[in-house]
Structures are given as C-alpha cells and as structure tokens.
Motif scaffolding. Structure first.
Motif, PDB file in Angstrom:
ATOM      1  N   GLN A 285       0.815  -1.210   0.000  1.00 57.04           N
ATOM      2  CA  GLN A 285       0.000   0.000   0.000  1.00 57.04           C
ATOM      3  C   GLN A 285       0.854   1.269   0.000  1.00 57.04           C
ATOM      4  OE1 GLN A 285      -3.253  -0.813  -0.937  1.00 57.04           O
ATOM      5  NE2 GLN A 285      -3.994   0.487   0.713  1.00 57.04           N
ATOM      6  N   VAL A 286       1.947   1.245   0.759  1.00 57.84           N
ATOM      7  CA  VAL A 286       2.750   2.460   0.890  1.00 57.84           C
ATOM      8  C   VAL A 286       3.748   2.604  -0.256  1.00 57.84           C
ATOM      9  CG1 VAL A 286       2.495   2.515   3.388  1.00 57.84           C
ATOM     10  CG2 VAL A 286       4.436   1.288   2.381  1.00 57.84           C
ATOM     11  N   GLY A 287       3.791   1.624  -1.155  1.00 58.29           N
ATOM     12  CA  GLY A 287       4.589   1.755  -2.370  1.00 58.29           C
ATOM     13  C   GLY A 287       6.075   1.553  -2.217  1.00 58.29           C
ATOM     14  N   ILE A 288       6.496   0.704  -1.284  1.00 59.75           N
ATOM     15  CA  ILE A 288       7.925   0.417  -1.137  1.00 59.75           C
ATOM     16  C   ILE A 288       8.351  -0.576  -2.217  1.00 59.75           C
ATOM     17  CG2 ILE A 288       9.689  -0.599   0.362  1.00 59.75           C
ATOM     18  CD1 ILE A 288       8.160   0.378   2.739  1.00 59.75           C
ATOM     19  N   PRO A 289       9.372  -0.259  -3.023  1.00 62.44           N
ATOM     20  CA  PRO A 289       9.810  -1.164  -4.096  1.00 62.44           C
ATOM     21  C   PRO A 289      10.259  -2.524  -3.545  1.00 62.44           C
ATOM     22  CG  PRO A 289      10.776   1.017  -4.372  1.00 62.44           C
ATOM     23  CD  PRO A 289      10.136   0.995  -3.016  1.00 62.44           C
ATOM     24  N   GLY A 290       9.800  -3.573  -4.197  1.00 55.29           N
ATOM     25  CA  GLY A 290      10.208  -4.913  -3.788  1.00 55.29           C
ATOM     26  C   GLY A 290       9.623  -5.368  -2.472  1.00 55.29           C
ATOM     27  N   GLY A 293       8.587  -9.145  -2.131  1.00 51.15           N
ATOM     28  CA  GLY A 293       9.711 -10.065  -2.014  1.00 51.15           C
ATOM     29  C   GLY A 293      10.369 -10.002  -0.652  1.00 51.15           C
ATOM     30  N   ILE A 294      10.491  -8.787  -0.122  1.00 49.30           N
ATOM     31  CA  ILE A 294      11.111  -8.609   1.193  1.00 49.30           C
ATOM     32  C   ILE A 294      10.293  -9.302   2.272  1.00 49.30           C
ATOM     33  CG2 ILE A 294      11.718  -6.912   2.964  1.00 49.30           C
ATOM     34  CD1 ILE A 294      12.296  -4.941   0.676  1.00 49.30           C
ATOM     35  N   ILE A 295       8.988  -9.056   2.271  1.00 52.87           N
ATOM     36  CA  ILE A 295       8.135  -9.643   3.301  1.00 52.87           C
ATOM     37  C   ILE A 295       8.015 -11.149   3.098  1.00 52.87           C
ATOM     38  CG2 ILE A 295       5.831  -9.640   4.305  1.00 52.87           C
ATOM     39  CD1 ILE A 295       7.558  -7.229   4.962  1.00 52.87           C
ATOM     40  N   ASN A 296       8.030 -11.594   1.850  1.00 53.97           N
ATOM     41  CA  ASN A 296       7.988 -13.038   1.610  1.00 53.97           C
ATOM     42  C   ASN A 296       9.206 -13.721   2.236  1.00 53.97           C
ATOM     43  OD1 ASN A 296       6.492 -15.243  -0.027  1.00 53.97           O
ATOM     44  ND2 ASN A 296       8.634 -15.557  -0.562  1.00 53.97           N
ATOM     45  N   PHE A 297      10.353 -13.042   2.163  1.00 53.94           N
ATOM     46  CA  PHE A 297      11.561 -13.585   2.793  1.00 53.94           C
ATOM     47  C   PHE A 297      11.388 -13.646   4.304  1.00 53.94           C
ATOM     48  CE2 PHE A 297      15.658 -12.747   4.897  1.00 53.94           C
ATOM     49  CZ  PHE A 297      16.355 -13.887   4.504  1.00 53.94           C
ATOM     50  N   VAL A 298      10.796 -12.607   4.875  1.00 54.33           N
ATOM     51  CA  VAL A 298      10.606 -12.569   6.326  1.00 54.33           C
ATOM     52  C   VAL A 298       9.675 -13.681   6.794  1.00 54.33           C
ATOM     53  CG1 VAL A 298       9.678 -11.207   8.235  1.00 54.33           C
ATOM     54  CG2 VAL A 298      11.092 -10.107   6.504  1.00 54.33           C
ATOM     55  N   VAL A 299       8.541 -13.851   6.093  1.00 51.03           N
ATOM     56  CA  VAL A 299       7.610 -14.894   6.531  1.00 51.03           C
ATOM     57  C   VAL A 299       8.180 -16.281   6.251  1.00 51.03           C
ATOM     58  CG1 VAL A 299       5.555 -13.444   6.327  1.00 51.03           C
ATOM     59  CG2 VAL A 299       6.310 -14.768   4.351  1.00 51.03           C
ATOM     60  N   PHE A 300       9.033 -16.387   5.234  1.00 51.73           N
ATOM     61  CA  PHE A 300       9.746 -17.646   4.983  1.00 51.73           C
ATOM     62  C   PHE A 300      10.643 -17.979   6.171  1.00 51.73           C
ATOM     63  CE2 PHE A 300      14.045 -19.045   3.744  1.00 51.73           C
ATOM     64  CZ  PHE A 300      13.776 -20.361   3.401  1.00 51.73           C
ATOM     65  N   ILE A 301      11.395 -16.991   6.658  1.00 55.38           N
ATOM     66  CA  ILE A 301      12.257 -17.188   7.819  1.00 55.38           C
ATOM     67  C   ILE A 301      11.421 -17.505   9.056  1.00 55.38           C
ATOM     68  CG2 ILE A 301      13.803 -15.998   9.428  1.00 55.38           C
ATOM     69  CD1 ILE A 301      15.152 -16.896   6.873  1.00 55.38           C
ATOM     70  N   ALA A 302      10.267 -16.825   9.178  1.00 58.08           N
ATOM     71  CA  ALA A 302       9.386 -17.075  10.325  1.00 58.08           C
ATOM     72  C   ALA A 302       8.912 -18.521  10.349  1.00 58.08           C
ATOM     73  CB  ALA A 302       8.190 -16.124  10.276  1.00 58.08           C
ATOM     74  N   ALA A 303       8.513 -19.032   9.188  1.00 56.59           N
ATOM     75  CA  ALA A 303       8.031 -20.407   9.106  1.00 56.59           C
ATOM     76  C   ALA A 303       9.158 -21.402   9.362  1.00 56.59           C
ATOM     77  CB  ALA A 303       7.402 -20.654   7.733  1.00 56.59           C
ATOM     78  N   LEU A 304      10.330 -21.148   8.794  1.00 59.58           N
ATOM     79  CA  LEU A 304      11.464 -22.047   8.987  1.00 59.58           C
ATOM     80  C   LEU A 304      11.888 -22.075  10.455  1.00 59.58           C
ATOM     81  CD1 LEU A 304      13.519 -23.889   7.614  1.00 59.58           C
ATOM     82  CD2 LEU A 304      14.981 -21.883   7.258  1.00 59.58           C
ATOM     83  N   SER A 305      11.929 -20.907  11.066  1.00 60.75           N
ATOM     84  CA  SER A 305      12.262 -20.810  12.484  1.00 60.75           C
ATOM     85  C   SER A 305      11.212 -21.525  13.337  1.00 60.75           C
ATOM     86  CB  SER A 305      12.349 -19.333  12.897  1.00 60.75           C
ATOM     87  OG  SER A 305      12.470 -19.207  14.294  1.00 60.75           O
TER      88      SER A 305
END
Length: 476
Positions: A285-290, A293-305
């Motif tokens: 919504q706030v228009g941050i580029p990428g 992908g950034i948040i997908n990486f974070v939730v990927f790490i969250a799930a792996l952890s």
C-alpha cells in the motif's frame, strides 16, 4: 550397560546461553501466528483486535513469568510437565506434556509446508514436496547434530524476525505520524471510519481471542529449554524479562500500524490465503519497491524458524515423558552430544504426515490445525498456572525473580485462558470441529494413562529436590 552409563546417555547437555534461550522462545511465539494468523483475528474484531492482542500479551506475559519463576528453581528436563508432576500429580504432568507434544508435532509439519509455499514465490515451477523435503531434512539435521547448533541457528533466524518486526513498526510509525515528502501522514482515521473501532461489537474482542492466542504459543519454551541452559538462574530470568517486553510491544504496535495504514476489511481479506499477510499488504500500500519479495523472505524465515523450534520442543517433551516412564523408555536415550535421537525421530513423524496431507490435496493446513494447536496450548497453560498456584503455597518467597502479584496474578491469567477456551466453541465451525477432535484425543490418552498406570502400579512423582541438588552439584 551400567546404571551410571545409562544415566549418562539420557541426560541433556547444558549448551544454551541466556540469549539463545530468549530467541528459542521467540522462535515459536513470534512466527506465522503473527505474520499470517493476524488476518483472521482482524476479520473478527476489526480495529478492536488491538485490544485483543493487548489482553493476549498480558495473559502470555503472566504465563511466561510463572513458568520462568518455577524453572529458575527447577531447571529440569521436561520443564513445566515435570514440575506439574511434582506439585500437582503425575497425571497433570502427563497431560501437560502430551498436550504440548500434540501441539508442536503438527505445528512443525504445518510450518514446513508454509516454507515450501513461500519458496514457490521465487520458484513457482518447483513442486512443493521438493522444498518440504529439503528443509525438512535440514531442520532434522540441525536438531540432531547438537543442542549448540540448534541454539545458534534459531538465534539467527529469530533475530531476523525480530529485526523485521522492529523495522516494520518504525517505518509504519513514520508513515502514520509524519508521512513522506509528497505524501501526508496517514493518521488514525482507519481505526474508526468503517463501522467504528468495534464494528462487530464488544463481544468480538472475546471471540477473536480464540485466534489471537494461537500467536503466543511457544512462550513456555523457556521452561523446557532451562534444562539445557549453561546458567539457568541468569538465563531464565533474563529471558523472561525480555519476553515480557517484546510480547507487550511487538504484537500491539504491529497491529496498530497495520490498522492505521490499511482498512481493516482489506487487512482481514489479505490474511485469508496462506501465502498472503497483512504485513505484505501494508508495504504494498505504501509503495515500497520490492516489498512483496522482502516480506515473503521474512515470513519464509518465520516459518522455517517456527518449524525448527517446534521440532525441538516436541523432541524434549517426548524425551522427558520417556524418562518418567510415560512413553517408551528407549526414547529417553541421548547421543554423545546430548541429543535425544529416538525422541527426535518419532517427533519428526509430524513433518512427514503434514507433507503427505499437503501432497494429497489438503488445503489451508494452518486453518485446519490452528484449532487443535490452540486447544493443546490452552491445556498446557492451564497446567502451568495451576502448578504455579500450588508451587507458591510451598515457596511463597523466591530468592530472585518472582511474579508480581504472585497467585492473584496467576488467577487473572487463568481466567483469561478459560475465557479463550470458551470462545473456541463459537468462533467458527472449523475451530469447533478441531476442538472436538482434540478433546477426543485427550480422552484417548487419558484412558491410556490410567491403563498403563494400573499395569505399572502407578507413576511416581519426579524427585525434583534430588534434581535440584544435582543442579547445585553441577554448578559447583
């Protein structure tokens, strides 16, 4: 093999620092429950979910404090389960530990499936089972090599999540309060302009607790990991204080930022899909580029952890049950590095089952398992709080860390847990079915307990005073 040799190969190694203990607990408590599950909670209570998370944070903080005070005095294998055996009765210790095992085994598998889904964002043509197998083998190997390798890895994974949440809160707060050049501050209008702060009524706060409390599962890990802490007194005390601060800030501030930047109905809708999250929606919504992908990486790490920490917890519970004769004795044996390999192997079955269910076309594993996991966690928390009430009768004054308000505070948390349990019967049909299935499972293991207890002539309570003396000898 002599008795001394048997004991040597059933003991856990003290390899965890106080920083690692905090991060291990955060590995479960700060995971997909926040990043994904928050969408469902927002859908129930609207902006009022902020209050739900504040209440949940308070209840969780009390529980972790109660578990921590007891763990400082008794840093024993099995954590709260072993302590419940001593201060309540063997059945309480049995039920509490099996309940936690019943929560962590499917949770490890479900988190692993999420890992595969997130990898599909970058590699859509690779089958889900490929990633599930790769990362499944990885977390099993991390757990089997040594406790130190597990602690180090979990510290790194949890640190990434903590950093991401802090960054989210800071950046989101800037958008809410100050805005950006050419873009004014968002303010707090979204909190009230669509049906008010409580669009579904005051009761929605109570109902949403059935979803909200799923997010806090894992706080009791401090009690379990105390048996492998280098310095239990310092480690547990530091970890408890750190957990209380982080729980009270991360969840509430995250929800506040989300609901100030995104209309609550949109945030709720974004949380319905496994691969979507209100966090992704905010950055988009706030228009941050990428941002995606950034948040997908974070939730990927969250799930792996989360998968890593859940497998650790399940293994330690089964190891402790075996030591007390409430599971096959062979599962109490440990490797030369102090890892209960047999218990780890059995607990890994949950990973395999989850993969098979996913490959069979089962959808929304988190939604299906959330009710069962939450029920199991609530039972664990009830046992912790009841044990604490009995514990304080025998030890009204602690030498170091102790819960502010003692038994009165514990009773407040107990009332909150019971109210959450009641909410699970009204939140939705999927949760109700999960609860009924879970209650059937606990009825079954209760029958098994009394059958085995009768055959063995009863279970003896763990001798915690002897274990405490052993801890003093170790320190000396």
């Amino acid at each position: 093999m002599s008795t001394s040799q048997t004991a040597e190969h059933s003991e856990l190694k003290r390899s965890l620092s106080h920083g690692q203990m905090t991060m291990i607990a955060m590995g479960l408590a700060l995971g997909t429950g926040l990043f994904l599950g928050s969408g469902a909670a927002i859908g129930i209570a609207g902006p009022g979910v902020i209050i739900s998370y504040a209440i949940g944070s308070l209840i969780a903080a009390i529980i972790v404090a109660c578990a921590g005070e007891m763990a400082i005095r008794h840093p024993v294998p099995g954590g709260f389960g072993t302590i419940s055996t001593r201060y309540l009765n063997p059945y309480a210790g049995y039920l509490g530990r099996w309940a936690y095992w019943a929560a962590t085994v499917p949770l490890a598998g479900a988190e692993l499936i999420a890992v595969g889904e997130y990898m599909g964002y970058w590699y859509p043509h690779v089958d889900l089972w490929v990633w599930a197998v790769i990362f499944g083998v990885m977390i099993v190997m991390l757990n089997i090599i040594s406790v130190r390798s597990f602690g180090s890895t979990e510290t790194i994974l949890s640190a990434i999540k903590v950093g991401a949440v802090l960054l989210f809160i800071v950046i989101g707060g800037i958008f809410v309060i100050f805005g950006l050049p050419g873009q004014g501050a968002h303010g707090v209008e979204y909190l009230t302009n669509d049906g008010g702060f409580l669009p579904n009524g005051v009761s929605s706060i109570w109902v949403s607790m059935a979803v909200v409390m799923f997010s806090f599962g894992g706080i009791e890990m401090i009690s379990l990991s105390a048996a492998e802490a280098k310095d239990p007194d310092r480690s547990v005390s530091t970890s408890v204080k750190g957990m209380i601060v982080r729980l009270s800030s991360f969840y509430v501030l995250s929800m506040l930022v989300i609901l100030c930047l995104v209309p609550w109905r949109q945030a709720a809708e974004s949380g319905k899909a496994l691969t979507a999250s209100p966090f992704v929606t905010v950055f988009s919504q706030v228009g941050i580029p990428g941002a995606a992908g950034i948040i997908n990486f974070v939730v990927f790490i969250a799930a792996l952890s989360g998968a890593n920490a859940a497998l650790y917890a399940a293994t330690r519970l089964l190891h402790a049950l075996a030591q007390d004769g409430m599971a096959p004795r062979a599962l109490a044996k440990t490797s030369k590095t102090g890892v209960p390999v047999g218990a780890l192997t059995v607990s890994s079955v949950g990973v395999v089952v989850a993969i098979v269910l996913a490959l069979g076309g089962l959808k929304n594993i988190f939604a299906l398992f959330m009710g069962l996991v939450t029920l199991s966690i609530l039972i664990v928390w009830v046992m912790i709080l009841l044990t604490y009430l009995s514990f304080k009768k025998m030890h009204p004054v602690a030498d170091g860390f102790q819960v502010l308000g003692g038994r009165v505070t514990a009773c407040i948390a107990l009332a909150g847990v019971l109210a959450t349990f009641a909410a699970m019967f009204v939140v939705d049909d999927t949760t109700l079915n999960s609860v009924l299935f879970g209650l059937g499972f606990f009825a079954l293991i209760t029958v098994a307990y009394f059958v085995v207890a009768k055959r063995n002539g009863g279970f003896k309570a763990a001798d915690l005073e002897a274990l405490a003396q052993q801890e003093e000898d170790t320190k000396a």
